[in-house]
Design a protein around this motif. Structure first.
Motif, PDB file in Angstrom:
ATOM      1  N   SER A 202       0.829  -1.131  -0.012  1.00  0.00           N
ATOM      2  CA  SER A 202       0.145   0.076  -0.087  1.00  0.00           C
ATOM      3  C   SER A 202       1.092   1.261   0.082  1.00  0.00           C
ATOM      4  N   GLY A 203       0.861   1.991  -0.851  1.00  0.00           N
ATOM      5  CA  GLY A 203       1.893   3.154  -1.399  1.00  0.00           C
ATOM      6  C   GLY A 203       1.750   4.172  -0.253  1.00  0.00           C
ATOM      7  N   ALA A 204       0.479   4.468   0.475  1.00  0.00           N
ATOM      8  CA  ALA A 204       0.546   5.265   1.671  1.00  0.00           C
ATOM      9  C   ALA A 204       1.234   4.924   2.995  1.00  0.00           C
ATOM     10  N   VAL A 205       1.501   3.711   3.047  1.00  0.00           N
ATOM     11  CA  VAL A 205       2.025   3.413   4.270  1.00  0.00           C
ATOM     12  C   VAL A 205       2.951   2.266   4.227  1.00  0.00           C
ATOM     13  N   MET A 206       4.258   2.504   3.696  1.00  0.00           N
ATOM     14  CA  MET A 206       5.160   1.588   3.383  1.00  0.00           C
ATOM     15  C   MET A 206       6.531   2.102   3.525  1.00  0.00           C
ATOM     16  N   GLY A 207       7.828   1.252   3.335  1.00  0.00           N
ATOM     17  CA  GLY A 207       9.149   2.001   3.140  1.00  0.00           C
ATOM     18  C   GLY A 207      10.108   0.885   2.510  1.00  0.00           C
ATOM     19  N   ILE A 208      11.228   1.323   2.318  1.00  0.00           N
ATOM     20  CA  ILE A 208      12.131   0.335   1.347  1.00  0.00           C
ATOM     21  C   ILE A 208      13.518   1.035   2.240  1.00  0.00           C
ATOM     22  N   ASP A 209      14.545   0.027   2.037  1.00  0.00           N
ATOM     23  CA  ASP A 209      15.909   0.166   2.262  1.00  0.00           C
ATOM     24  C   ASP A 209      16.595   0.695   1.199  1.00  0.00           C
ATOM     25  N   GLN A 210      17.390   1.885   1.137  1.00  0.00           N
ATOM     26  CA  GLN A 210      17.737   2.126  -0.194  1.00  0.00           C
ATOM     27  C   GLN A 210      18.750   1.387  -0.919  1.00  0.00           C
ATOM     28  N   ALA A 211      19.366   0.442  -0.219  1.00  0.00           N
ATOM     29  CA  ALA A 211      20.057  -0.556  -0.702  1.00  0.00           C
ATOM     30  C   ALA A 211      19.374  -1.430  -1.828  1.00  0.00           C
ATOM     31  N   TYR A 212      18.063  -1.536  -1.526  1.00  0.00           N
ATOM     32  CA  TYR A 212      17.390  -2.246  -2.600  1.00  0.00           C
ATOM     33  C   TYR A 212      16.532  -1.355  -3.606  1.00  0.00           C
ATOM     34  N   PHE A 213      16.694  -0.200  -3.475  1.00  0.00           N
ATOM     35  CA  PHE A 213      15.736   0.787  -4.169  1.00  0.00           C
ATOM     36  C   PHE A 213      16.324   0.836  -5.741  1.00  0.00           C
ATOM     37  N   GLU A 214      15.319   0.975  -6.693  1.00  0.00           N
ATOM     38  CA  GLU A 214      15.714   1.307  -8.046  1.00  0.00           C
ATOM     39  C   GLU A 214      14.537   2.559  -8.562  1.00  0.00           C
ATOM     40  N   PRO A 215      15.074   3.366  -9.484  1.00  0.00           N
ATOM     41  CA  PRO A 215      14.080   4.191  -9.877  1.00  0.00           C
ATOM     42  C   PRO A 215      12.902   3.426 -10.348  1.00  0.00           C
ATOM     43  N   ILE A 216      11.812   3.954 -10.121  1.00  0.00           N
ATOM     44  CA  ILE A 216      10.428   3.724 -10.447  1.00  0.00           C
ATOM     45  C   ILE A 216      10.219   4.054 -11.869  1.00  0.00           C
ATOM     46  N   PRO A 217       9.684   3.086 -12.596  1.00  0.00           N
ATOM     47  CA  PRO A 217       9.361   3.318 -14.032  1.00  0.00           C
ATOM     48  C   PRO A 217       8.085   4.370 -13.999  1.00  0.00           C
ATOM     49  N   ASP A 218       8.443   5.255 -15.027  1.00  0.00           N
ATOM     50  CA  ASP A 218       7.307   6.310 -15.302  1.00  0.00           C
ATOM     51  C   ASP A 218       5.807   5.791 -15.247  1.00  0.00           C
ATOM     52  N   THR A 219       5.394   4.598 -15.605  1.00  0.00           N
ATOM     53  CA  THR A 219       4.202   4.372 -15.610  1.00  0.00           C
ATOM     54  C   THR A 219       3.772   3.503 -14.727  1.00  0.00           C
ATOM     55  N   ALA A 220       4.636   3.345 -13.572  1.00  0.00           N
ATOM     56  CA  ALA A 220       4.039   2.361 -12.417  1.00  0.00           C
ATOM     57  C   ALA A 220       4.345   3.095 -11.069  1.00  0.00           C
ATOM     58  N   ASP A 221       4.018   2.364 -10.188  1.00  0.00           N
ATOM     59  CA  ASP A 221       3.973   2.943  -8.664  1.00  0.00           C
ATOM     60  C   ASP A 221       5.067   1.979  -7.743  1.00  0.00           C
TER      61      ASP A 221
END
Length: 382
Positions: A202-221
């Protein structure tokens, strides 16, 4: 058994697998092989890490101050909070209002309007390893941030999602249907989490460790991609039931329809972006989760249409199929009565579920058709 009867049986089986079979198998596997997150106890203030919170906002001058005050009222140490208001081409002073609330708030305006690109820029500006995501119209319970962050202090955990509770579950037939849907949804999230494989958040209550993050595609969430980002890098994606936030879900006919359509387009875009998860030779359990829990929800409306057509064609030759067709007629008649009742502000008890389910299915079908014909969603009111 004729070919048509066999196809009908397969389609009915697909529905049964999606709504009953897969949840039961998931429950059995997670109960036997899964584990609860190790960090069940909340961390004390001294052990909590600094956190960056990214809030996408489009023309939210009327609501951004209240949202920021809600975040600062949490039991998370204020000196460890960095809040980034990522304004998505706002023209109403959202940035200035946000920056006036606290020196711990930074804000910027991104143009042209694109929610995912704006969110990516927000993450780029985050100074903390842990980044949380939320929306302007969300309200956190006081311990929500602490509960989200605690499991993310485990380096093996890459993404977490809390519980988003709607204040509109009692609002008419649409609200009733939403309430039942979310009970089913959170049951599966709980058991996927026990396996470390929560694929949707649920995008309104979530989090991520930046070690796992990659830029979100323009057409996804982010809520449709964070699980894949994490799992494909060998991390765990978890559901944290007690990290609770509230929000007002749309319960009007137009609001529910457009939401289902938009989420379907964005969801299918994310699945296409991470289509390697459909290779069962690489990650069979992830493939099973993604197909059974996520992809099938977008294909169910097509299956329902095919079932109705096949039932009509085969009913004259089989009393059993004719009886099955009669049940479908009753269901859709109740849905029609519910649709009519909704226009008069009524919610007859026998019609709310057939109507809300059918209406949501129409929205999903519209999204499926739009995606197949090339429509993509880049920006929308948040």
């Amino acid at each position: 058994m004729s070919g048509g009867t066999a196809i009908l049986a397969v389609l009915v089986g697909v529905l049964g697998w999606h709504y009953v079979g897969y949840p039961l198998v998931l429950w059995a596997v997670s109960s036997r092989c899964g584990t609860e997150p190790a960090s069940a106890d909340l961390l004390p203030d001294d052990d909590l890490p600094p956190v960056s919170i990214v809030i996408p906002a489009h023309n939210e001058a009327d609501g951004i101050e209240a949202r920021l005050e809600n975040l600062f009222a949490s039991d998370y140490p204020t000196e460890k909070l960095e809040i980034i208001v990522a304004s998505d081409a706002s023209t109403d002073g959202t940035v200035a209002i946000a920056e006036s609330v606290s020196p711990r708030v930074t804000a910027f305006n991104n143009t042209p309007q694109n929610k995912s690109a704006t969110r990516n820029r927000g993450v780029e500006r985050a100074s903390s390893d842990i980044v949380l995501f939320t929306d302007v119209d969300t309200r956190n319970r006081p311990d929500c941030l602490r509960r989200l962050v605690t499991p993310l202090t485990d380096p093996d955990v890459g993404a977490v999602c809390g519980t988003l509770v709607s204040e509109s579950f009692d609002d008419g037939a649409i609200g009733t249907g939403m309430s039942l849907y979310w009970q089913w949804e959170y049951f599966m999230r709980r058991h996927q989490s026990r396996l470390g494989m929560l694929v949707k958040s649920s995008g309104a209550v979530m989090g991520i460790d930046q070690a796992y993050f990659e830029p979100i595609p323009d057409t996804a969430d982010i809520d449709q991609t964070a699980g894949f980002m994490t799992i494909l890098r060998g991390g765990k994606s978890l559901y944290v039931p007690k990290a609770v936030a509230t929000e007002q879900f749309p319960t009007t006919l137009s609001g529910e329809f457009s939401t289902r359509r938009r989420l379907t387009i964005r969801g299918l875009t994310a699945l296409w972006r991470y289509r390697t998860v459909f290779n069962p030779l690489m990650r069979p359990l992830l493939t099973l989760h993604t197909v059974s829990y996520w992809l099938l929800r977008y294909l169910i409306p097509v299956a329902l249409l095919a079932i109705a057509v096949l039932t009509g064609l085969l009913a004259p030759s089989s009393p059993l199929i004719a009886a099955f067709g009669g049940l479908q007629v009753v269901f859709y008649l109740l849905a029609g009565v519910g649709y009519a009742a909704e226009h008069y502000g009524l919610n007859p008890p026998l019609t709310s579920v057939p109507f809300s389910y059918s209406w949501a299915s129409l929205g999903v079908l519209a999204g499926l058709v739009a995606f197949a014909t090339g429509t993509r969603v880049y920006a929308y009111d948040l």
